[in-house]
Design an enzyme around this catalytic site. Structure first.
Site, PDB file in Angstrom:
ATOM      1  N   ASP A 131       0.830  -1.204   0.000  1.00 53.11           N
ATOM      2  CA  ASP A 131       0.000   0.000   0.000  1.00 53.11           C
ATOM      3  C   ASP A 131       0.868   1.260   0.000  1.00 53.11           C
ATOM      4  O   ASP A 131       1.972   1.257   0.539  1.00 53.11           O
ATOM      5  CB  ASP A 131      -0.891  -0.040   1.260  1.00 53.11           C
ATOM      6  CG  ASP A 131      -2.062   0.929   1.166  1.00 53.11           C
ATOM      7  OD1 ASP A 131      -2.275   1.519   0.081  1.00 53.11           O
ATOM      8  OD2 ASP A 131      -2.757   1.099   2.175  1.00 53.11           O
ATOM      9  N   ASN A 181     -10.663  -3.228  -5.990  1.00 54.75           N
ATOM     10  CA  ASN A 181      -9.941  -2.212  -6.757  1.00 54.75           C
ATOM     11  C   ASN A 181     -10.658  -1.787  -8.039  1.00 54.75           C
ATOM     12  O   ASN A 181     -10.319  -0.759  -8.636  1.00 54.75           O
ATOM     13  CB  ASN A 181      -8.510  -2.678  -7.093  1.00 54.75           C
ATOM     14  CG  ASN A 181      -7.552  -2.586  -5.920  1.00 54.75           C
ATOM     15  OD1 ASN A 181      -6.585  -3.336  -5.831  1.00 54.75           O
ATOM     16  ND2 ASN A 181      -7.808  -1.663  -4.995  1.00 54.75           N
TER      17      ASN A 181
END
Ligand code: FPP
Length: 249
Positions: free
Chosen positions: A29, A77
């Protein structure tokens, strides 16, 4: 750059043996923030993140990790802009082409979890071909989680068990943890030992929820593109110092 084995041994407990996790998973991330800090578009962060993937695979192999599972694209996503989704899949395509030879050379076996067919037949076929081509490699297994979501994985496993019960193949009363684990996509690899998330966020984001039950968790402030050998060695050393009790004392 110093070898990871040396960095690791520096972090080992005095006179102590260094325990190497067999299976490490990473939530990569912070690509977007890395780019924003530099005034760059998000795709530049993903590009830098992909470079960090290469370094990390090498470092993991060198450290003796057997399986490295990377969360490259979650089933959530798809909520990102069409442009970003296309940047990410474009990068996958590009790296697949560029890296396949070095994966082969370095003995990396590529495996997939998730539902890569969601990326369309062309990319899915390329991914599958890469899995085939690296099948004989045994230095390290790199599992890319692509269009992966842990709840979806568990729902699929549950559906399969229900079908097997319905057909009379198994007794519903006999369904236990082992049978559930055996239906998960990760069934063929060792238990997850260590889960790392970068960028300061402290959550699992639908990644390996079942598998993380007894994993050690390490949350780092480092943004994914800045994750390097030294940061990884530090995390491995932190893992080595932890006492794992699996619910016992
Ligand atoms: C999180 O950063 C990262 C991702 C959504 C995808 C991870 C992708 C890569 C490492 C690059 C592509 C991978 C391959 C295999 C070619 P973020 O965008 O959520 O960052 P932010 O939280 O700072 O916005």
């Amino acid at each position: 750059m110093r070898p990871i084995a040396q960095l690791q041994s520096e972090g080992a407990p005095a006179g102590g043996e260094l325990r190497v996790p067999r299976h490490v998973a990473i939530i990569m991330d912070g690509n977007g923030r890395w780019a924003a800090k530099r005034g760059l578009p998000r795709v530049a962060g993903h590009r830098a993140g992909a470079e960090a993937v290469r370094t990390t695979v090498r470092a993991a192999a060198e450290a003796g990790v057997e399986v490295l599972t990377l969360y490259a694209f979650s089933s959530e996503n798809w909520r990102r802009s069409a442009e970003e989704v296309s940047d990410l899949t474009g990068l996958m395509r590009f790296y697949l082409e560029r890296e396949l030879a070095s994966l082969e050379k370095e003995g990396v076996r590529l495996e997939l979890i998730g539902e890569p067919e969601g990326f369309g037949p062309d990319l899915a076929a390329r991914l599958e071909a890469a899995v085939e081509r690296t099948r004989g490699n045994d230095k390290i297994t790199l599992v890319m989680a692509l269009n992966y979501g842990s709840r979806g994985e568990m729902a699929t496993a549950t559906r399969r068990l229900a079908e097997r019960a319905k057909s009379g193949e198994i007794d519903p009363a006999a369904i236990d943890e082992g049978m559930i684990a055996a239906e998960l996509q990760t069934a063929r690899w060792p238990e997850l030992d260590l889960l790392i998330r970068t960028s300061g966020e402290v959550r699992l984001s639908n990644f390996l929820l079942w598998q993380a039950a007894y994993a050690e968790l390490i949350f780092l402030d480092t943004l994914w593109p800045d994750f390097d050998q030294a940061v990884f060695a530090d995390a491995l050393a932190q893992y080595g110092r932890r006492q794992r009790r699996f619910g016992g004392r």
